[in-house]
Write a protein that holds these residues in place. Structure first.
Motif, PDB file in Angstrom:
ATOM      1  N   ALA A  13       5.754   5.164  14.313  1.00 36.01           N
ATOM      2  CA  ALA A  13       6.022   4.469  13.059  1.00 36.01           C
ATOM      3  C   ALA A  13       6.758   3.154  13.243  1.00 36.01           C
ATOM      4  CB  ALA A  13       6.822   5.375  12.128  1.00 36.01           C
ATOM      5  N   LEU A  14       6.988   2.741  14.483  1.00 32.47           N
ATOM      6  CA  LEU A  14       7.652   1.461  14.742  1.00 32.47           C
ATOM      7  C   LEU A  14       6.735   0.288  14.391  1.00 32.47           C
ATOM      8  CD1 LEU A  14       9.334   2.143  18.198  1.00 32.47           C
ATOM      9  CD2 LEU A  14      10.490   1.879  15.989  1.00 32.47           C
ATOM     10  N   PRO A  15       7.299  -0.903  14.172  1.00 28.54           N
ATOM     11  CA  PRO A  15       6.457  -2.085  14.029  1.00 28.54           C
ATOM     12  C   PRO A  15       5.564  -2.273  15.252  1.00 28.54           C
ATOM     13  CG  PRO A  15       8.699  -2.574  13.351  1.00 28.54           C
ATOM     14  CD  PRO A  15       8.732  -1.200  13.976  1.00 28.54           C
ATOM     15  N   ALA A  16       4.518  -3.050  15.093  1.00 27.02           N
ATOM     16  CA  ALA A  16       3.529  -3.205  16.163  1.00 27.02           C
ATOM     17  C   ALA A  16       4.155  -3.683  17.468  1.00 27.02           C
ATOM     18  CB  ALA A  16       2.438  -4.175  15.712  1.00 27.02           C
ATOM     19  N   GLY A  17       5.132  -4.593  17.381  1.00 27.88           N
ATOM     20  CA  GLY A  17       5.775  -5.084  18.594  1.00 27.88           C
ATOM     21  C   GLY A  17       6.556  -4.017  19.328  1.00 27.88           C
ATOM     22  N   GLY A  18       7.161  -3.101  18.570  1.00 23.53           N
ATOM     23  CA  GLY A  18       7.874  -1.992  19.189  1.00 23.53           C
ATOM     24  C   GLY A  18       6.930  -1.027  19.862  1.00 23.53           C
ATOM     25  N   TYR A  19       5.797  -0.769  19.219  1.00 23.10           N
ATOM     26  CA  TYR A  19       4.778   0.110  19.805  1.00 23.10           C
ATOM     27  C   TYR A  19       4.226  -0.496  21.089  1.00 23.10           C
ATOM     28  CZ  TYR A  19       0.269   2.574  20.160  1.00 23.10           C
ATOM     29  OH  TYR A  19      -0.817   3.298  20.598  1.00 23.10           O
ATOM     30  N   ALA A  20       3.970  -1.797  21.062  1.00 25.52           N
ATOM     31  CA  ALA A  20       3.396  -2.468  22.230  1.00 25.52           C
ATOM     32  C   ALA A  20       4.423  -2.745  23.328  1.00 25.52           C
ATOM     33  CB  ALA A  20       2.742  -3.778  21.798  1.00 25.52           C
ATOM     34  N   TYR A  78       6.881   9.796  15.210  1.00 24.44           N
ATOM     35  CA  TYR A  78       8.098   9.393  15.898  1.00 24.44           C
ATOM     36  C   TYR A  78       8.311   7.904  15.699  1.00 24.44           C
ATOM     37  CZ  TYR A  78       5.496   7.211  19.793  1.00 24.44           C
ATOM     38  OH  TYR A  78       4.678   6.401  20.546  1.00 24.44           O
ATOM     39  N   CYS A  79       9.480   7.448  16.043  1.00 24.81           N
ATOM     40  CA  CYS A  79       9.790   6.011  15.985  1.00 24.81           C
ATOM     41  C   CYS A  79      10.865   5.770  17.039  1.00 24.81           C
ATOM     42  CB  CYS A  79      10.234   5.609  14.571  1.00 24.81           C
ATOM     43  SG  CYS A  79      11.563   6.619  13.895  1.00 24.81           S
ATOM     44  N   GLY A  80      11.943   5.079  16.677  1.00 28.27           N
ATOM     45  CA  GLY A  80      13.021   4.901  17.633  1.00 28.27           C
ATOM     46  C   GLY A  80      14.031   6.029  17.572  1.00 28.27           C
ATOM     47  N   GLY A  81      14.380   6.427  16.337  1.00 26.48           N
ATOM     48  CA  GLY A  81      15.387   7.468  16.167  1.00 26.48           C
ATOM     49  C   GLY A  81      15.074   8.459  15.072  1.00 26.48           C
ATOM     50  N   GLY A  82      13.802   8.585  14.696  1.00 25.30           N
ATOM     51  CA  GLY A  82      13.417   9.571  13.692  1.00 25.30           C
ATOM     52  C   GLY A  82      13.678   9.152  12.268  1.00 25.30           C
ATOM     53  N   VAL A  83      13.846   7.834  12.025  1.00 20.56           N
ATOM     54  CA  VAL A  83      14.136   7.343  10.675  1.00 20.56           C
ATOM     55  C   VAL A  83      12.897   6.716  10.043  1.00 20.56           C
ATOM     56  CG1 VAL A  83      15.606   5.837   9.288  1.00 20.56           C
ATOM     57  CG2 VAL A  83      16.568   7.026  11.257  1.00 20.56           C
ATOM     58  N   ARG A 143      -0.730   6.915  18.406  1.00 15.69           N
ATOM     59  CA  ARG A 143      -1.335   5.853  17.613  1.00 15.69           C
ATOM     60  C   ARG A 143      -0.245   5.086  16.874  1.00 15.69           C
ATOM     61  NH1 ARG A 143      -6.460   9.252  14.972  1.00 15.69           N
ATOM     62  NH2 ARG A 143      -6.907  10.484  16.858  1.00 15.69           N
ATOM     63  N   SER A 144      -0.573   3.878  16.420  1.00 20.21           N
ATOM     64  CA  SER A 144       0.405   3.026  15.747  1.00 20.21           C
ATOM     65  C   SER A 144       0.167   3.010  14.241  1.00 20.21           C
ATOM     66  CB  SER A 144       0.316   1.599  16.298  1.00 20.21           C
ATOM     67  OG  SER A 144       1.185   0.728  15.596  1.00 20.21           O
ATOM     68  N   LEU A 145       1.215   3.363  13.485  1.00 15.44           N
ATOM     69  CA  LEU A 145       1.171   3.286  12.028  1.00 15.44           C
ATOM     70  C   LEU A 145       2.566   2.887  11.548  1.00 15.44           C
ATOM     71  CD1 LEU A 145      -0.388   3.713   9.372  1.00 15.44           C
ATOM     72  CD2 LEU A 145       0.293   6.123   9.450  1.00 15.44           C
ATOM     73  N   PRO A 146       2.867   1.578  11.528  1.00 16.63           N
ATOM     74  CA  PRO A 146       4.216   1.130  11.163  1.00 16.63           C
ATOM     75  C   PRO A 146       4.618   1.582   9.762  1.00 16.63           C
ATOM     76  CG  PRO A 146       2.983  -0.644  12.210  1.00 16.63           C
ATOM     77  CD  PRO A 146       2.006   0.461  11.940  1.00 16.63           C
ATOM     78  N   GLY A 147       5.773   2.212   9.685  1.00 18.61           N
ATOM     79  CA  GLY A 147       6.228   2.728   8.412  1.00 18.61           C
ATOM     80  C   GLY A 147       6.426   1.657   7.355  1.00 18.61           C
ATOM     81  N   ARG A 148       6.989   0.524   7.747  1.00 21.12           N
ATOM     82  CA  ARG A 148       7.282  -0.524   6.766  1.00 21.12           C
ATOM     83  C   ARG A 148       6.014  -1.169   6.212  1.00 21.12           C
ATOM     84  NH1 ARG A 148      12.656  -1.647   6.224  1.00 21.12           N
ATOM     85  NH2 ARG A 148      14.050  -1.011   7.935  1.00 21.12           N
ATOM     86  N   GLU A 149       4.896  -1.038   6.919  1.00 21.17           N
ATOM     87  CA  GLU A 149       3.649  -1.597   6.403  1.00 21.17           C
ATOM     88  C   GLU A 149       3.045  -0.738   5.295  1.00 21.17           C
ATOM     89  OE1 GLU A 149       0.871  -2.599   9.452  1.00 21.17           O
ATOM     90  OE2 GLU A 149       2.307  -3.900  10.509  1.00 21.17           O
TER      91      GLU A 149
END
Length: 281
Positions: free
Chosen positions: A175-182, A237-242, A199-205
């Protein structure tokens, strides 16, 4: 957090009230602090500050914001005036991610809860008043809640690793932004990249510029483009589960119940050099 009764769906148009402060840092330098001071400056009348760095996290865990035991959540809620029969509305001023994290924590022990769509900003935009200052801590009142844990709401590192290796069914989603995923931008965690097979699915998007969830048809289209006919369960998942909790809330809004959150997320995963991380999109 507002403890007044609500019978809404998981979100309602009358979150942004930041319960946690994350100052900008660089790779491997993760610090956080309570957002209580900002809450005292502006908050919904009658609301209480729920500290996701304090009583609503596990102080013994190796990562930030770790979900505490069911009993610890019940005790923390009692101190906020939440007892048996209460229904909780969460909100924040951080784009909804913190409200979603608290909502997921409550859902995991069967506490009726909703998220205020758009948060504090939406409340003010609708012309409602805000309060300032602090309120004394409540002594536990009424009948404490009886937590009823719901299996499958949280996934641990071992199960995530097994899904990543293809040893058990499931779909990993970052769920991180694309740059974090990459892995192309600085991170708060010790290594960059994403868990293999995720897979990438940014939460804020999944939110608009004002912090509201996108209209359901658009929300469904964005999620379907990533998940398609993916194998259940969907483990976020993301960085810290938020941020992962935002995607969990969106999936719930669309009627999915095969969703889990990897609580430790990249903060836990990246600490072990034996666990692979992949760069790129």
């Amino acid at each position: 957090m507002d403890r007044r009764p609500s019978r809404r769906s998981p979100t309602g148009r009358p979150g942004r009230h930041r319960p946690v402060a994350l100052p900008p840092r660089y790779d491997g330098d993760h610090r956080s602090g309570s957002g209580h001071l900002r809450w005292t400056e502006r908050h919904l009348p009658g609301s209480r500050h729920a500290d996701l760095t304090g009583r609503l996290s596990d102080p013994e865990a190796s990562h930030h914001f770790a979900a505490p035991s069911s009993r610890a959540v019940a005790v923390a809620l009692a101190r906020l005036g939440v007892g048996e029969g209460s229904e909780v509305v969460t909100y924040d001023n951080g784009g909804g991610i913190w409200a979603a994290r608290l909502w997921w924590t409550l859902q995991a022990i069967s506490v009726p809860a909703a998220v205020l769509d758009g948060g504090l900003a939406a409340w003010e935009a609708a012309g409602h008043p805000v309060a300032v200052g602090t309120r004394p801590e409540l002594a536990p009142t009424g009948t404490p809640i009886t937590p009823v844990p719901r299996p499958g709401m949280w996934t641990d590192l071992r199960d995530v690793a097994a899904i990543s290796r293809g040893e058990r069914p499931g779909t990993l989603v970052c769920a991180l932004p694309a740059g974090g995923y990459a892995g192309t931008v600085p991170t708060r965690y010790s290594r960059r990249g994403h868990i293999p097979a995720s897979r990438s699915l940014p939460g804020r998007e999944l939110l608009d510029s004002e912090g509201h969830f996108l209209p359901v048809p658009e929300l469904a289209a964005r999620i379907d483009a990533v998940l398609g006919s993916s194998d259940p369960p969907v483990v976020l998942y993301c960085g810290g589960g938020v941020s992962a909790a935002v995607v969990a809330l969106a999936l719930t809004l669309l009627g999915r119940d095969d969703v889990s959150v990897y609580d430790g997320s990249l903060e836990e995963w990246s600490k072990d050099p034996a666990l692979p991380l992949e760069p790129g999109g």
